[in-house]
Design an enzyme around this catalytic site. Structure first.
Site, PDB file in Angstrom:
ATOM      1  N   SER A  61       9.946-100.244 -87.954  1.00 43.43           N
ATOM      2  CA  SER A  61       9.135 -99.835 -86.793  1.00 43.43           C
ATOM      3  C   SER A  61       9.742-100.385 -85.510  1.00 43.43           C
ATOM      4  O   SER A  61       9.746 -99.717 -84.468  1.00 43.43           O
ATOM      5  CB  SER A  61       7.703-100.339 -86.930  1.00 43.43           C
ATOM      6  OG  SER A  61       7.276-100.148 -88.238  1.00 43.43           O
ATOM      7  N   THR A  62      10.269-101.595 -85.621  1.00 40.65           N
ATOM      8  CA  THR A  62      10.912-102.211 -84.463  1.00 40.65           C
ATOM      9  C   THR A  62      12.141-101.398 -84.076  1.00 40.65           C
ATOM     10  O   THR A  62      12.393-101.110 -82.899  1.00 40.65           O
ATOM     11  CB  THR A  62      11.307-103.664 -84.835  1.00 40.65           C
ATOM     12  OG1 THR A  62      10.167-104.297 -85.403  1.00 40.65           O
ATOM     13  CG2 THR A  62      11.786-104.442 -83.644  1.00 40.65           C
ATOM     14  N   GLU A  79       6.174 -93.274 -91.715  1.00 42.30           N
ATOM     15  CA  GLU A  79       5.647 -93.050 -93.050  1.00 42.30           C
ATOM     16  C   GLU A  79       4.113 -93.173 -93.034  1.00 42.30           C
ATOM     17  O   GLU A  79       3.599 -94.049 -92.337  1.00 42.30           O
ATOM     18  CB  GLU A  79       6.202 -94.181 -93.914  1.00 42.30           C
ATOM     19  CG  GLU A  79       6.419 -93.839 -95.300  1.00 42.30           C
ATOM     20  CD  GLU A  79       7.320 -94.881 -95.941  1.00 42.30           C
ATOM     21  OE1 GLU A  79       8.183 -94.474 -96.683  1.00 42.30           O
ATOM     22  OE2 GLU A  79       7.152 -96.079 -95.699  1.00 42.30           O
ATOM     23  N   ARG A 154      11.591 -92.796 -94.452  1.00 41.59           N
ATOM     24  CA  ARG A 154      12.113 -92.684 -95.809  1.00 41.59           C
ATOM     25  C   ARG A 154      12.049 -91.226 -96.224  1.00 41.59           C
ATOM     26  O   ARG A 154      11.378 -90.423 -95.592  1.00 41.59           O
ATOM     27  CB  ARG A 154      11.307 -93.530 -96.782  1.00 41.59           C
ATOM     28  CG  ARG A 154      11.417 -95.005 -96.520  1.00 41.59           C
ATOM     29  CD  ARG A 154      11.000 -95.840 -97.706  1.00 41.59           C
ATOM     30  NE  ARG A 154      11.127 -97.237 -97.417  1.00 41.59           N
ATOM     31  CZ  ARG A 154      10.110 -98.015 -97.046  1.00 41.59           C
ATOM     32  NH1 ARG A 154       8.908 -97.521 -96.960  1.00 41.59           N
ATOM     33  NH2 ARG A 154      10.318 -99.281 -96.804  1.00 41.59           N
ATOM     34  N   ASP A 159      12.475 -92.239-102.362  1.00 43.01           N
ATOM     35  CA  ASP A 159      11.339 -92.316-103.275  1.00 43.01           C
ATOM     36  C   ASP A 159      11.842 -92.402-104.718  1.00 43.01           C
ATOM     37  O   ASP A 159      11.420 -93.259-105.496  1.00 43.01           O
ATOM     38  CB  ASP A 159      10.452 -91.067-103.078  1.00 43.01           C
ATOM     39  CG  ASP A 159       9.070 -91.262-103.653  1.00 43.01           C
ATOM     40  OD1 ASP A 159       8.915 -91.217-104.876  1.00 43.01           O
ATOM     41  OD2 ASP A 159       8.131 -91.475-102.865  1.00 43.01           O
ATOM     42  N   GLU A 266      20.212-109.266 -87.854  1.00 41.83           N
ATOM     43  CA  GLU A 266      20.254-109.789 -86.490  1.00 41.83           C
ATOM     44  C   GLU A 266      18.907-109.580 -85.797  1.00 41.83           C
ATOM     45  O   GLU A 266      18.174-108.645 -86.095  1.00 41.83           O
ATOM     46  CB  GLU A 266      21.342-109.065 -85.697  1.00 41.83           C
ATOM     47  CG  GLU A 266      22.702-109.243 -86.337  1.00 41.83           C
ATOM     48  CD  GLU A 266      23.812-108.973 -85.347  1.00 41.83           C
ATOM     49  OE1 GLU A 266      23.769-109.525 -84.246  1.00 41.83           O
ATOM     50  OE2 GLU A 266      24.709-108.198 -85.689  1.00 41.83           O
TER      51      GLU A 266
END
Ligand SMILES: Nc1ncnc2c1ncn2[C@@H]1O[C@H](COP(=O)(O)OP(=O)(O)O)[C@@H](O)[C@H]1O
Ligand SMILES: Nc1nc2c(ncn2[C@H]2C[C@H](O)[C@@H](COP(=O)(O)O)O2)c(=O)[nH]1
Length: 289
Positions: A61-62, A79, A154, A159, A266
């Site tokens: 998400s970041t 997702e 994804r 999956d 990182e």
């Protein structure tokens, strides 16, 4: 590929998140809406799993926020975790009983009793990923004069080749369930053809220990029992597929798909230099697709 398809080429990217890896794939898409535009549309999906891959918490998400702030033509499709946490079922027992509705948290059920619920979880997660991959891109991207890219967190491939495979190897999906899963998964891929193909994968790679720190930092209630060993296993699945290339794949295009590996260990969240480097690498990767 038809002439119409050729002039409306799309790239799809999906991210896989496993333990801390994310993958984005790109593919050619022949959705009717897309056929109307002469633009080149790149779609990205990130999985990564894997985020998943999930253990998750590699920082998808970041990363998505970084991507979207870097370029208006890049979009990350999230997702539907909240759907997995809130499955509504209507129950009507007997003729006099008024219909009632129950809400189940399938994510929690899967973590609490993986032998009972992993197969059910993978059918639902795969279905929700398929639905996402079949959605037409937003009008904003279709109108873009540039080179739009859609990235999925994804895909239906993470999956199968990360999560479901992992659950099978852990003994949480039995051999009958695994055979049934693979059978319908292959049928779906064959039937939906280009609409579910990917053109590239972005692998957000980070050590499982780092993912575990981020998972704890995120503090999702369902994940309190997740152990480092589980993230280790997801990491191994990502490495086998995307780095060692030793996972047995069943789709020709997937075997040749380009993979962009980014070092997600990182602290890219707060380091502008790392962010610029990621953006530069993504631009080059998309250009080469
Ligand atoms: N590169 C990073 N450096 C430091 N912390 C990060 C980084 N990426 C994510 N985090 C932190 O880790 C946690 C999980 O990140 P998130 O983006 O929600 O993961 P995901 O979407 O993969 O599950 C969040 O608390 C976030 O602030
Ligand atoms: N068993 C599976 N678990 C999955 C799958 N996809 C996601 N997940 C888990 C991982 C996390 O606990 C949570 C969401 O993950 P994020 O990394 O996206 O935050 O769901 C799956 O296919 N199988």
């Amino acid at each position: 590929m038809s002439a119409i398809c050729r002039c409306a080429r799309f790239s799809r990217v999906s991210t896989l998140k496993t333990n801390w890896m994310q993958v984005m794939t790109f593919g050619c898409n022949a959705h009717p809406l897309q056929r109307r535009t002469p633009d080149v549309l790149r779609r990205v999906r990130n999985a990564t799993h894997l985020s998943d891959v999930t253990m998750a918490s590699v920082g998808k998400s970041t990363f998505a926020r970084l991507m979207q702030s870097a370029c208006r033509d890049w979009e990350l499709v999230a997702e539907p975790v909240s759907k997995w946490q809130n499955i509504e079922s209507g129950t009507s027992k007997g003729t006099d009983a008024s219909p009632q509705s129950t809400v189940s948290n399938l994510l929690q059920m899967m973590y609490q009793d993986p032998e009972r619920w992993s197969y059910t979880f993978q059918t639902y997660s795969c279905m929700s990923r398929l639905r996402t991959q079949l959605q037409p891109p937003p009008a904003r991207l279709l109108r873009s004069e540039g080179t739009p890219v859609q990235v999925y967190e994804r895909s239906i491939y993470s999956d199968r080749y990360i999560f479901a495979l992992n659950m099978f190897e852990l003994g949480c999906i039995n051999s009958t369930e695994w055979a049934v899963y693979q059978d319908w998964h292959s049928l779906l891929v064959e039937q939906f053809g280009h609409q579910v193909e990917l053109e590239g994968i972005i692998y957000l790679r980070a050590p499982p220990k780092r993912c575990m720190e981020r998972l704890r930092c995120r503090g999702r209630a369902e994940e309190t029992g997740v152990k480092l060993e589980y993230l280790d296993k997801l990491h191994v699945q990502h490495e086998r597929w995307l780095v060692e290339k030793s996972t047995e794949l069943h789709f020709e295009k997937l075997k040749r798909i380009p993979v962009l590996e980014l070092d997600a260990s990182e602290e890219f969240q707060s380091d502008p230099e790392v962010q610029e480097e990621f953006i530069r690498k993504m631009k080059n990767f998309f250009k080469a697709l």
